[in-house]
Scaffold this active site. Structure first.
Site: not given
Length: 654
Positions: A32, A35, A81, A112, A167, A306, A400, A403
């Site tokens: 990089d 470049y 989708s 994916k 994408e 998935k 709590c 409070c």
């Protein structure tokens, strides 16, 4: 240093070659730093010789006009989708449905990518529009910013109108560098690469987008006039136009080959240059795709397989207690930071104190943490073999944390019973304004926090008393933003009754139950426990919760209903029902119909029917479409009346 026009033209060609290798082939020729040095020399020469600037120079690929807003833009063809499958059995069932009808079908499998879907419209070889997926029918027009994505071609060697879809992502390496820069600049860090890509693509200042090193990976086409026979040919054609090829793409004939590629991809997941969340599987033959068609939301010829949730080991360094709108106390573990699927995890839910005791989780334990579906951090178990004596019990609180009111400790849950607890009130208002409640645009968590801090609101009624000068006290609020929020609050009046019931945030009562309750009219909350139990799908917990909530909040509910005046159009009309075979009947719809199931559900509800999502002995009718599945078998077992779509339409005409 560039000394002549000839060297200048050679430098343009060389830099474009470097860009092609870096963005399209993922094979950088130089670092990089090298470049950047070559690029700056090119830029310096152009500044001295503006008359020689070439249109294909890397410095001229995009403009830098700041955008005032993102306009909505329709897609020429819908962006769908994908349905998800999560395991071997679900994949097998999905494949069998296709292969039973089309034994010769083959499947294209590819990673994916977890990024932002983008639709590029080219006309006569020029990029005309770039639109985010949005709701599938229309998205946000981000053309100026998209032109800053280095491997999106501004022109292609193809003159017909075509939508190229893919994408927008940021690599793991560039994401880490970006977050390092933001850390050094004391700016908020991005949670994960997908958020970074999304935020970068939707910048109002396109110069910021240019700095973010976004990449575009194509995965398909929308509108086109191509004459190919296969999906793979379409992808190859896109690459031939100058776009990046999808890494690890494969063509598969059967379940075994698909599973093998899936497990190979899982092994490559950590080493892959970008964040992945699964594998896309698409029927290759375009004629089969056409015949399979679509459901209401998704193509039947494609799915997303998935990945299993990732798990990592880290240490619990503390525990905080959060108070929900019902008063339930949720313990949250503070963790030594750990990266899972590209996100830095510092907190994870412990659910409740009963689960802490059940799993024997202790402070200072090393624990197994997963992101279920790569999203929600959870603690699975402690690693007891790592205990060194520094561990100590996590104590259930008695008061709590907000409070200081004494807590009610039940067998599983712990509750703050103070209805005026500020944490409960804030969470209740966040729910009140949420999408499935009154859907008040612009009234998010941070705004509600500010309103409480300024003591401008204490409950939902106070929202409707807010004035312009009140909102002008809030951080980052100017007249237009303040007026828009006031308008949105006023617009939320006269809501459908079910929305207002859901907005109340009654324990155990969600969107579906609220719709059922709305059918019984404006005074439904005054019913007794026995009357609630007679309603379809209502159990003892739901009935008691309704009765107790109304008893504790009767005056508030009445004031809210008087102020908002909800529509009671969902009330069952006896006269309308009396002539229909479906009046007072419980109906379940299943399978694929010619119209969306929700459309039929609305028609049947207007005739007095009660729509249920599950089949039981109390079901009167099952309406079946294609691929009815297990509900059909269950209905036959219970002796339920079964109607196909043709029979349903016949009865609706009577």
């Amino acid at each position: 240093m560039i000394k002549s026009q000839k060297e200048y033209l050679e430098r343009i060609e060389y830099l474009n070659t470097l860009s092609h290798h870096y963005y399209n082939l993922d094979e950088p020729i130089v670092s990089d730093a090298v470049y950047d040095e070559l690029y700056q020399e090119l830029k310096a020469y152009e500044e001295k010789n503006p008359s020689q600037i070439q249109a294909n120079s890397p410095t001229q690929k995009v403009g830098a006009t700041a955008l005032n807003q993102f306009n909505k833009n329709p897609h020429l063809t819908r962006m769908w989708s994908l349905d998800d499958v999560f395991n071997h059995n679900e994949l097998q069932a999905w494949l069998q449905r296709i292969l039973k009808a089309y034994p010769s079908a083959s499947f294209v499998c590819s990673p994916k990518l977890d990024g932002v879907s983008l639709n590029l419209l080219y006309q006569k070889g020029k990029l005309m529009k770039a639109t985010t997926r949005g709701n599938g029918l229309e998205g946000e027009l981000v053309t100026t910013n998209a032109k800053h994505v280095a491997n999106i071609s501004h022109t292609i060697p193809y003159n017909e109108e075509i939508e190229i879809r893919g994408e927008v992502i940021i690599s793991k390496e560039d994401f880490n560098a970006l977050n390092e820069e933001r850390l050094n600049a004391n700016e908020p860090l991005f949670a994960n690469p997908r958020n970074a890509a999304s935020g970068s693509l939707r910048q109002l200042d396109s110069k910021i987008t240019k700095k973010r090193k976004l990449q575009f990976i194509p995965w398909g086409v929308g509108k086109h006039s191509l004459n190919f026979l296969s999906f793979k040919e379409c992808l190859d054609f896109i690459v031939s136009l100058g776009f990046s090829a999808i890494k690890h793409l494969s063509l598969n004939k059967n379940h075994q080959e698909i599973e093998a590629n899936y497990h190979t991809l899982i092994q490559e997941r950590e080493r892959f240059f970008a964040l992945l969340d699964g594998m896309v599987i698409v029927v290759n033959e375009l004629n089969i795709q056409k015949e399979l068609g679509y459901t209401q939301k998704s193509p039947k010829f494609a799915c997303a397989y998935k990945f299993p949730a990732l798990e990592k080991h880290t240490k619990i360094v503390g525990v905080i207690n959060q108070v929900g709108r019902s008063g339930a106390i949720t313990p949250v573990a503070l963790l030594e930071p750990v990266e899972i699927a590209g996100a830095i995890i510092t907190k994870a839910t412990l659910h409740n104190y009963s689960e802490i005791e059940k799993k024997n989780i202790m402070l200072n334990d090393r624990v197994v943490v997963i992101r279920s579906g790569d999203v929600i951090p959870k603690i699975i178990k402690p690693l007891e073999s790592y205990r060194d004596g520094s561990q100590c019990k996590i104590i259930r609180p008695k008061v709590c944390p907000i409070c200081s009111h004494e807590l009610l400790c039940e067998e599983i849950f712990t509750y703050c019973q103070n209805l005026n607890c500020s944490a409960r009130l804030k969470e209740s208002l966040i729910h009140f304004a949420s999408k499935d409640a009154l859907n008040i645009q612009g009234l998010g968590d941070k705004v509600i926090e500010q309103l409480f801090e300024e003591k401008l609101i204490f409950n939902a009624l106070d929202l409707y008393a807010l004035k312009l000068e009140d909102l002008m006290r809030l951080d980052k609020f100017k007249i237009k933003k303040a007026q828009n929020l006031l308008d949105a609050i006023q617009k939320s009046k006269n809501p459908p009754l079910w929305r207002l019931i859901n907005a109340l945030g009654i324990e155990h009562i969600g969107k579906g139950a609220s719709k059922t309750l709305a059918k019984y009219g404006l005074y439904v909350l005054e019913k007794s426990e026995d009357e609630f139990l007679e309603m379809e799908g209502f159990g003892v917990e739901m009935a008691r919760s309704l009765v107790n909530f109304y008893a504790s909040n009767q005056e508030f509910i009445q004031s809210l209903f008087d102020l908002l005046n909800p529509k009671n159009s969902d009330i069952i009309e006896e006269k309308q029902e009396s002539s229909s075979i479906f009046s007072h009947k419980t109906i379940v719809l299943t399978g694929t119909l010619s119209k969306p199931r929700q459309e039929y559900a609305q028609i049947l509800e207007n005739l007095g029917a009660k729509i249920s999502s599950s089949v039981s002995a109390k079901t009167d009718f099952l309406i079946v479409g294609e691929n009815a599945g297990s509900k059909l078998s269950l209905a036959q077992k219970h002796g339920v009346n079964i109607l196909n779509e043709e029979e349903l339409l016949k009865y609706l005409k009577e």
